[in-house]
Design an enzyme around this catalytic site. Structure first.
Site, PDB file in Angstrom:
ATOM      1  N   THR A  62       2.627   9.743  -8.382  1.00 56.60           N
ATOM      2  CA  THR A  62       4.033   9.374  -8.379  1.00 56.60           C
ATOM      3  C   THR A  62       4.822  10.039  -7.242  1.00 56.60           C
ATOM      4  O   THR A  62       5.862   9.539  -6.838  1.00 56.60           O
ATOM      5  CB  THR A  62       4.634   9.803  -9.742  1.00 56.60           C
ATOM      6  OG1 THR A  62       3.899   9.131 -10.762  1.00 56.60           O
ATOM      7  CG2 THR A  62       6.076   9.457  -9.854  1.00 56.60           C
TER       8      THR A  62
ATOM      9  N   THR B  16       0.769   3.763  -3.272  1.00 51.79           N
ATOM     10  CA  THR B  16       0.164   4.793  -4.124  1.00 51.79           C
ATOM     11  C   THR B  16      -1.155   5.311  -3.553  1.00 51.79           C
ATOM     12  O   THR B  16      -1.963   4.534  -3.048  1.00 51.79           O
ATOM     13  CB  THR B  16      -0.070   4.217  -5.536  1.00 51.79           C
ATOM     14  OG1 THR B  16       1.143   3.631  -5.998  1.00 51.79           O
ATOM     15  CG2 THR B  16      -0.495   5.301  -6.511  1.00 51.79           C
TER      16      THR B  16
ATOM     17  N   GLY C 275       0.820  -1.214   0.000  1.00 50.05           N
ATOM     18  CA  GLY C 275       0.000   0.000   0.000  1.00 50.05           C
ATOM     19  C   GLY C 275       0.845   1.252   0.000  1.00 50.05           C
ATOM     20  O   GLY C 275       1.219   1.763   1.068  1.00 50.05           O
TER      21      GLY C 275
ATOM     22  N   GLU D 198      12.189  -4.729  -6.718  1.00 51.94           N
ATOM     23  CA  GLU D 198      10.942  -4.773  -7.493  1.00 51.94           C
ATOM     24  C   GLU D 198      11.210  -4.450  -8.963  1.00 51.94           C
ATOM     25  O   GLU D 198      10.751  -5.148  -9.864  1.00 51.94           O
ATOM     26  CB  GLU D 198       9.964  -3.754  -6.903  1.00 51.94           C
ATOM     27  CG  GLU D 198       8.634  -3.662  -7.632  1.00 51.94           C
ATOM     28  CD  GLU D 198       7.683  -2.642  -6.985  1.00 51.94           C
ATOM     29  OE1 GLU D 198       8.154  -1.683  -6.352  1.00 51.94           O
ATOM     30  OE2 GLU D 198       6.461  -2.818  -7.125  1.00 51.94           O
TER      31      GLU D 198
HETATM   32  C1  LIG Z   1      -2.674  -2.306 -12.516  1.00 50.34           C
HETATM   33  C2  LIG Z   1      -1.879  -1.495 -11.544  1.00 50.34           C
HETATM   34  C3  LIG Z   1      -1.358  -2.108 -10.407  1.00 50.34           C
HETATM   35  C4  LIG Z   1      -0.663  -1.352  -9.463  1.00 50.34           C
HETATM   36  N1  LIG Z   1      -0.252  -1.947  -8.285  1.00 50.34           N
HETATM   37  C5  LIG Z   1       0.204  -1.159  -7.285  1.00 50.34           C
HETATM   38  C6  LIG Z   1       0.428  -1.706  -5.982  1.00 50.34           C
HETATM   39  O1  LIG Z   1       0.247  -2.923  -5.734  1.00 50.34           O
HETATM   40  N2  LIG Z   1       0.818  -0.876  -4.985  1.00 50.34           N
HETATM   41  C7  LIG Z   1       1.001   0.461  -5.192  1.00 50.34           C
HETATM   42  O2  LIG Z   1       1.348   1.164  -4.244  1.00 50.34           O
HETATM   43  N3  LIG Z   1       0.838   1.004  -6.431  1.00 50.34           N
HETATM   44  C8  LIG Z   1       0.425   0.234  -7.466  1.00 50.34           C
HETATM   45  N4  LIG Z   1       0.207   0.779  -8.712  1.00 50.34           N
HETATM   46  C9  LIG Z   1       0.396   2.215  -8.899  1.00 50.34           C
HETATM   47  C10 LIG Z   1       1.520   2.573  -9.854  1.00 50.34           C
HETATM   48  O3  LIG Z   1       2.761   2.384  -9.222  1.00 50.34           O
HETATM   49  C11 LIG Z   1       1.271   4.014 -10.302  1.00 50.34           C
HETATM   50  O4  LIG Z   1       0.119   4.001 -11.147  1.00 50.34           O
HETATM   51  C12 LIG Z   1       2.434   4.604 -10.992  1.00 50.34           C
HETATM   52  O5  LIG Z   1       3.513   4.772 -10.116  1.00 50.34           O
HETATM   53  C13 LIG Z   1       2.085   5.985 -11.607  1.00 50.34           C
HETATM   54  O6  LIG Z   1       1.421   6.792 -10.675  1.00 50.34           O
HETATM   55  P1  LIG Z   1       0.029   7.476 -11.059  1.00 50.34           P
HETATM   56  O7  LIG Z   1      -0.841   6.464 -11.675  1.00 50.34           O
HETATM   57  O8  LIG Z   1      -0.501   8.183  -9.888  1.00 50.34           O
HETATM   58  O9  LIG Z   1       0.424   8.518 -12.176  1.00 50.34           O
HETATM   59  P2  LIG Z   1       0.693  10.077 -11.999  1.00 50.34           P
HETATM   60  O10 LIG Z   1       1.726  10.320 -10.961  1.00 50.34           O
HETATM   61  O11 LIG Z   1      -0.621  10.760 -11.873  1.00 50.34           O
HETATM   62  O12 LIG Z   1       1.330  10.417 -13.415  1.00 50.34           O
HETATM   63  C14 LIG Z   1       0.549  10.466 -14.628  1.00 50.34           C
HETATM   64  C15 LIG Z   1       1.484  10.585 -15.802  1.00 50.34           C
HETATM   65  O13 LIG Z   1       2.245  11.780 -15.673  1.00 50.34           O
HETATM   66  C16 LIG Z   1       3.646  11.486 -15.692  1.00 50.34           C
HETATM   67  N5  LIG Z   1       4.345  12.389 -14.765  1.00 50.34           N
HETATM   68  C17 LIG Z   1       4.031  12.705 -13.483  1.00 50.34           C
HETATM   69  N6  LIG Z   1       4.928  13.561 -12.968  1.00 50.34           N
HETATM   70  C18 LIG Z   1       5.842  13.790 -13.945  1.00 50.34           C
HETATM   71  C19 LIG Z   1       7.041  14.568 -14.042  1.00 50.34           C
HETATM   72  N7  LIG Z   1       7.480  15.292 -13.028  1.00 50.34           N
HETATM   73  N8  LIG Z   1       7.722  14.555 -15.204  1.00 50.34           N
HETATM   74  C20 LIG Z   1       7.288  13.838 -16.275  1.00 50.34           C
HETATM   75  N9  LIG Z   1       6.174  13.083 -16.241  1.00 50.34           N
HETATM   76  C21 LIG Z   1       5.468  13.052 -15.092  1.00 50.34           C
HETATM   77  C22 LIG Z   1       3.776  10.032 -15.267  1.00 50.34           C
HETATM   78  O14 LIG Z   1       4.953   9.460 -15.810  1.00 50.34           O
HETATM   79  C23 LIG Z   1       2.497   9.425 -15.858  1.00 50.34           C
HETATM   80  O15 LIG Z   1       2.741   9.069 -17.201  1.00 50.34           O
HETATM   81  C24 LIG Z   1      -0.433   0.032  -9.703  1.00 50.34           C
HETATM   82  C25 LIG Z   1      -0.926   0.638 -10.889  1.00 50.34           C
HETATM   83  C26 LIG Z   1      -1.637  -0.103 -11.786  1.00 50.34           C
HETATM   84  C27 LIG Z   1      -2.188   0.584 -13.010  1.00 50.34           C
END
Ligand SMILES: Cc1cc2nc3c(=O)[nH]c(=O)nc-3n(C[C@H](O)[C@H](O)[C@H](O)COP(=O)(O)OP(=O)(O)OC[C@H]3O[C@@H](n4cnc5c(N)ncnc54)[C@H](O)[C@@H]3O)c2cc1C
Length: 386
Positions: A130, A124, A122, A244
């Site tokens: 991110t 995100t 847990g 990971e």
């Molecule tokens: C199917 C699935 C399973 C997952 N499993 C887990 C889990 O078990 N545990 C957990 O904790 N998380 C999990 N995740 C979360 C995953 O790690 C995040 O989705 C990922 O890190 C991206 O975060 P976000 O979706 O909030 O994207 P955001 O942070 O909202 O970013 C959206 C887009 O903007 C880009 N971006 C953001 N900031 C910048 C920047 N400064 N410069 C350039 N580009 C930028 C990103 O690269 C991305 O393309 C999972 C996600 C999915 C889809």
């Protein structure tokens, strides 16, 4: 313990044999119904593969990351999907490296025996994305417990895990000297917590991934479940994140190898204009390119895993391994779909399923942009952009 080459070969063979007992029809049906591969995860657990990194003193075989990579790579290369259970391998590392003796004795032997599953991570949150340091889920100490409030998103496998490794704020971001301080890691006994402050809500996605949203409403977690020192949690999960990324890199190499084998076989057998399509260089070259990209990525995964195993710094290599392998598997997936023409879209060929599944690794566990920015700013010394 690190594994010798011939042991690795035996591990690969054994995993491939196990995967062969779960035909593609099994994965197709699960995918259609968005059902968890309980039987497959049980078989991997019973064979001891999911506990491969647990040291012998806690009941595991005490293998290294290279062996873990080989296991996950073979799972993916067989057409299966290890995402249903891969997390146990890297989550467990945080407990192993930073947990107390009592915590390790309590949990690791039961994880090794398959009695307990620790495969929910847990981290995100919907508003933080991110930027992990801006998470808002809080854990406030009250006597001998912490009271947890907040929400996580994309907590995969939460419904199929006994324990969760939870990252929460124990000090407000404004009060911490560095934004990554004031975060702490806890083991949450989810079976006990369900209905008593913990709610899990599944998210239906484009792949069969058993991912969820998790809500904490005054959930009480015993203080003894805090891992390491309060406020140092970010550091504890960071080295787990390198493991990971390397393991996901190995899975992507496995995916790429599956796509390349599948495309090569089809290109040899499919005849159009009275000759195999593979006789056309327009079909051959993308397969050759995908092969080269995947072999290069495999070398980076190998190098990152070797550094990790020796306890040497490997942040740069772990990130590059994950990125190169995810790019190689996506390139191979696209090539494989194109090679199959219209049949690439048919469920019974399995290409469309693997194509969707491997796309995830451009986003999770870290998105491609964030790896590029890490390499640009932390490795090459370019100006910070955030
Ligand atoms: C199917 C699935 C399973 C997952 N499993 C887990 C889990 O078990 N545990 C957990 O904790 N998380 C999990 N995740 C979360 C995953 O790690 C995040 O989705 C990922 O890190 C991206 O975060 P976000 O979706 O909030 O994207 P955001 O942070 O909202 O970013 C959206 C887009 O903007 C880009 N971006 C953001 N900031 C910048 C920047 N400064 N410069 C350039 N580009 C930028 C990103 O690269 C991305 O393309 C999972 C996600 C999915 C889809």
């Amino acid at each position: 313990m690190s594994v010798r080459e011939h042991d690795l070969g035996e591990i690969r063979d054994a995993v491939t044999k196990l995967c062969a007992t779960f035909p593609m029809q099994y994965w197709r049906e699960l995918d259609r119904e968005r059902r968890y591969p309980t039987e497959f995860v049980r078989a991997l657990t019973d064979a001891g593969w999911l506990s491969c990194l647990i040291p012998e003193e806690y009941g595991g075989p005490g293998l290294g990351l290279t062996a873990a990579c080989a296991i996950l790579e073979e799972v993916q290369r067989s057409g299966a999907n290890g995402a249903a259970c891969h997390a146990q391998m890297y989550i467990m590392g945080t407990l192993l490296r930073h947990g107390s003796d009592a915590q390790k004795k309590k949990y690791l032997p039961e994880i090794a025996s398959g009695k307990l599953r620790l495969q929910a991570f847990g981290v995100t949150e919907p508003s933080a994305g991110t930027d992990t340091s801006s998470i808002r889920t809080s854990a406030v100490k009250k006597g001998d417990r912490y009271v947890v409030n907040g929400q996580k998103v994309w907590t995969s496998r939460a419904e199929h895990s006994d324990l969760m490794l939870l990252l929460a704020r124990t000090a407000p971001r404004e009060q911490a000297a560095k934004k990554t301080e004031g975060l702490s890691v806890f083991i949450v006994d989810m079976k006990q917590a369900l209905g008593k402050g913990l709610t899990i809500r599944p998210i239906r996605t484009m792949i069969n991934h058993a991912t969820t949203e998790v809500f904490f409403d005054n959930l009480e977690v015993p203080s003894e479940n805090l891992i390491g020192e309060e406020g140092k949690g970010f550091r504890y999960i960071l080295d787990g994140m390198n493991a990971e990324r390397i393991l996901i890199g190995a899975e992507c190499v496995g995916d790429a190898r599956w796509f390349i084998a599948k495309a090569s076989a089809y290109a040899n057998e499919r005849k159009v204009f009275d000759r195999p399509i593979g006789q056309n260089q327009g079909i051959q070259f993308p397969i050759a390119r995908a092969y080269m990209a995947s072999e290069a990525a495999a070398l980076m995964v190998e190098r990152a895993a070797a550094l990790y195993e020796r306890g040497e710094p490997c942040g740069k290599e772990a990130n590059m391994a994950k990125q190169l392998a995810a790019e190689a598997s996506w390139q191979a997936g696209d090539m494989c779909l194109q090679t199959h023409g219209g049949f690439g879209f048919a469920e019974e060929y399995d290409v469309e399923r693997k194509f969707r599944e491997t796309r995830l690794y451009q986003i999770a566990p870290i998105s491609t942009n964030l790896v590029l920015s890490y390499i640009a700013e932390h490795v090459l010394g370019l100006p910070r952009s955030f």
